[in-house]
Design a protein around this motif. Structure first.
Motif, PDB file in Angstrom:
ATOM      1  N   TYR A  90       0.836  -1.204   0.000  1.00  0.00           N
ATOM      2  CA  TYR A  90       0.000   0.000   0.000  1.00  0.00           C
ATOM      3  C   TYR A  90       0.871   1.254   0.000  1.00  0.00           C
ATOM      4  CZ  TYR A  90      -3.252   3.606   1.507  1.00  0.00           C
ATOM      5  OH  TYR A  90      -3.974   4.763   1.583  1.00  0.00           O
ATOM      6  N   SER A 131       0.299   3.603  -3.015  1.00  0.00           N
ATOM      7  CA  SER A 131      -0.472   4.819  -2.766  1.00  0.00           C
ATOM      8  C   SER A 131       0.414   6.032  -2.490  1.00  0.00           C
ATOM      9  CB  SER A 131      -1.422   4.598  -1.585  1.00  0.00           C
ATOM     10  OG  SER A 131      -2.177   5.748  -1.314  1.00  0.00           O
ATOM     11  N   SER A 152      -7.924   2.830  10.105  1.00  0.00           N
ATOM     12  CA  SER A 152      -8.882   2.822   8.999  1.00  0.00           C
ATOM     13  C   SER A 152      -8.536   1.733   7.980  1.00  0.00           C
ATOM     14  CB  SER A 152      -8.905   4.183   8.308  1.00  0.00           C
ATOM     15  OG  SER A 152      -7.616   4.502   7.799  1.00  0.00           O
ATOM     16  N   THR A 153      -9.518   1.373   7.193  1.00  0.00           N
ATOM     17  CA  THR A 153      -9.349   0.387   6.128  1.00  0.00           C
ATOM     18  C   THR A 153      -9.157   1.119   4.804  1.00  0.00           C
ATOM     19  OG1 THR A 153     -10.715  -1.236   7.284  1.00  0.00           O
ATOM     20  CG2 THR A 153     -10.406  -1.553   4.933  1.00  0.00           C
ATOM     21  N   ARG A 154      -8.144   0.724   4.062  1.00  0.00           N
ATOM     22  CA  ARG A 154      -7.805   1.438   2.820  1.00  0.00           C
ATOM     23  C   ARG A 154      -7.665   0.455   1.661  1.00  0.00           C
ATOM     24  NH1 ARG A 154      -3.037   5.381   5.304  1.00  0.00           N
ATOM     25  NH2 ARG A 154      -4.019   5.705   7.346  1.00  0.00           N
ATOM     26  N   SER A 155      -7.690   1.005   0.447  1.00  0.00           N
ATOM     27  CA  SER A 155      -7.599   0.189  -0.762  1.00  0.00           C
ATOM     28  C   SER A 155      -6.416   0.644  -1.608  1.00  0.00           C
ATOM     29  CB  SER A 155      -8.892   0.295  -1.585  1.00  0.00           C
ATOM     30  OG  SER A 155     -10.010  -0.112  -0.854  1.00  0.00           O
ATOM     31  N   THR A 162      -4.707   1.743  -5.170  1.00  0.00           N
ATOM     32  CA  THR A 162      -5.232   2.685  -6.159  1.00  0.00           C
ATOM     33  C   THR A 162      -5.665   1.989  -7.446  1.00  0.00           C
ATOM     34  OG1 THR A 162      -2.994   3.099  -7.002  1.00  0.00           O
ATOM     35  CG2 THR A 162      -3.805   4.562  -5.264  1.00  0.00           C
ATOM     36  N   GLN A 166      -9.394  -5.428   1.301  1.00  0.00           N
ATOM     37  CA  GLN A 166      -8.806  -4.131   1.602  1.00  0.00           C
ATOM     38  C   GLN A 166      -7.698  -4.312   2.631  1.00  0.00           C
ATOM     39  OE1 GLN A 166     -12.482  -1.935   2.634  1.00  0.00           O
ATOM     40  NE2 GLN A 166     -12.102  -0.621   0.880  1.00  0.00           N
ATOM     41  N   ASN A 185      -5.893  -3.339   6.222  1.00  0.00           N
ATOM     42  CA  ASN A 185      -6.005  -2.754   7.555  1.00  0.00           C
ATOM     43  C   ASN A 185      -4.980  -3.407   8.473  1.00  0.00           C
ATOM     44  OD1 ASN A 185      -7.419  -4.915   9.399  1.00  0.00           O
ATOM     45  ND2 ASN A 185      -8.591  -4.923   7.501  1.00  0.00           N
TER      46      ASN A 185
END
Length: 401
Positions: free
Chosen positions: A159, A163, A227-230, A232, A322, A324
């Motif tokens: 990530y 990102s 937080s949970t992120r993805s 790109t 995702q 986390n």
């Protein structure tokens, strides 16, 4: 009409083109009755497909359309009478589906096949991490409770590269495998090798691994956040129809990458000198050392490979869902279950156990297991098999004492 009213709008869904609103259906008679079936009024839809019937105020009403007044080629998809509760002083808007698509229930066989395929995909991700755990246990005897953080490390590293640094996900994933392997090698050199040199017992080292897992998990939360992120790239893709099941391109890629990686590891273990050395150390470390083999070097290689596999599992898991800071810890129970089910210390056992766990986990909700606790079904199967065969499916029975 300024008072309260029930307004009905009729649109021909079949004639609506992509990007355009469906055309209105004029000339259809609409009737409104109160909760005692007394007709309040009726109206005919205008050129905009709208008919408004005045009502006394708030309350329960039934709205129906006269199907005989529908134009040729226009059919009612749902019910011709709808019950409406009016809670607003201005009235209520009502819509009837005309020429809409009828959603049919998916056959059980199709849903079952979809669940099995999804379980195989999930099982392949688990298998990568389980192979790493099994390799480490096989050569060192250590049950590493911080192994889940190696998975999270891979996902968070990918990530960051994707990102923050702007690298494509594919390139970020490739770099993450190398960084993950380096992270595992560093762990062994800084922590585990000194403990082995001091003759620290397996139980003590297991407790150290628990503490290491807590430390890494809190560091992830501090630097990455809760937080949970993805990623790109490849966040949302439509599934392709493959007959009995549907898969998106990224899901196909996840399965192919996992299968190819498993094949590469199997080739290394069976055809290379490093693989033979790993198996020798796993069978008898003392004999391997007495024959001149550098046992510590082999164990460092095992940690490098195991961490790299777990980092790849984290990348694929983050791509599938995702990212986390808890994702590896949440998967750890499944990884342990798969490794024990297949047989501790056996790479092929870890793969087989992972596939079984993955399929059972995904098929469970289809058979009535609540989705929130779908992992329970896999653990029940684990317990049952271990009662019958304690060493696992491909494990070897050993006599102790």
């Amino acid at each position: 009409m300024t008072g309260p009213a029930i307004r009905v709008r009729l649109l021909d869904q079949q004639e609506g083109k992509a990007g355009n609103n469906p055309p209105p259906v004029p000339g259809v008679t609409v009737t409104v009755s109160d909760d005692s079936d007394t007709e309040i009024g009726r109206a005919v839809t205008n050129d905009a497909g709208v008919a408004a019937v005045a009502i006394p105020g708030k309350g329960k009403y039934s709205v129906s359309i006269d199907e005989s007044t529908l134009p040729d080629g226009v059919k009612l998809t749902g019910k011709k009478t709808l019950d409406v509760s009016v809670n607003l002083t201005s009235g209520q808007n009502v819509a009837f589906p005309l020429n809409g698509k009828v959603v049919e229930a998916t056959p059980f066989v199709e849903r079952f096949v979809d669940s099995v395929v999804s379980g195989l995909k999930y099982g392949l991700i688990i298998a990568l991490a389980a192979m790493g755990l099994s390799l480490i246990f096989g050569t060192t005897g250590l049950t590493n409770f911080s192994h889940g953080e190696l998975i999270t490390f891979g996902a968070i590293t990918a990530y960051f590269l994707n990102s923050t640094l702007g690298l494509p996900v594919i390139l970020a994933g490739i770099l993450t495998i190398g960084i993950g392997g380096l992270f595992g090698w560093g762990q062994d050199r800084v922590l585990w090798r000194p403990l082995r040199s001091r003759g620290t017992g397996i139980i003590a080292m297991m407790i150290v691994s628990i503490g290491l897992g807590l430390l890494l998990r809190n560091l992830y939360q501090f630097f990455f956040g809760a937080s949970t992120r993805s990623y790109t790239d490849y966040t949302s893709q439509r599934a392709r129809d493959y007959g009995l099941f549907d898969l998106s391109d990224k899901e196909v890629a996840i399965m192919v990458i996992a299968i190819v990686t498993i094949g590469i590891v199997a080739t290394i273990m069976t055809r290379t000198r490093l693989g033979k050395a790993m198996r020798a150390v796993s069978d008898n470390p003392a004999l391997s050392a007495s024959s001149g083999m550098r046992v510590d070097g082999v164990i460092s290689s095992v940690w490098t490979m195991g961490a790299a596999l777990s980092a790849l599992a984290g990348v694929l898991l983050g791509l599938n869902s995702q990212v986390n800071f808890m994702m590896g810890y949440q998967l750890l129970l499944m990884v342990f279950a798969a490794t024990i089910l297949g047989g501790l210390g056996t790479v092929w056992g870890a793969v087989l156990g992972s596939l079984i766990i993955g399929v059972i986990t995904e098929v469970g909700p289809l058979l009535g297991v609540p989705g929130s606790i779908k992992e329970v079904g896999a653990l029940v199967v684990l317990i049952l098999i271990l009662l019958i065969r304690p060493q696992g499916i491909l494990g070897r029975a050993e006599r102790i004492g």
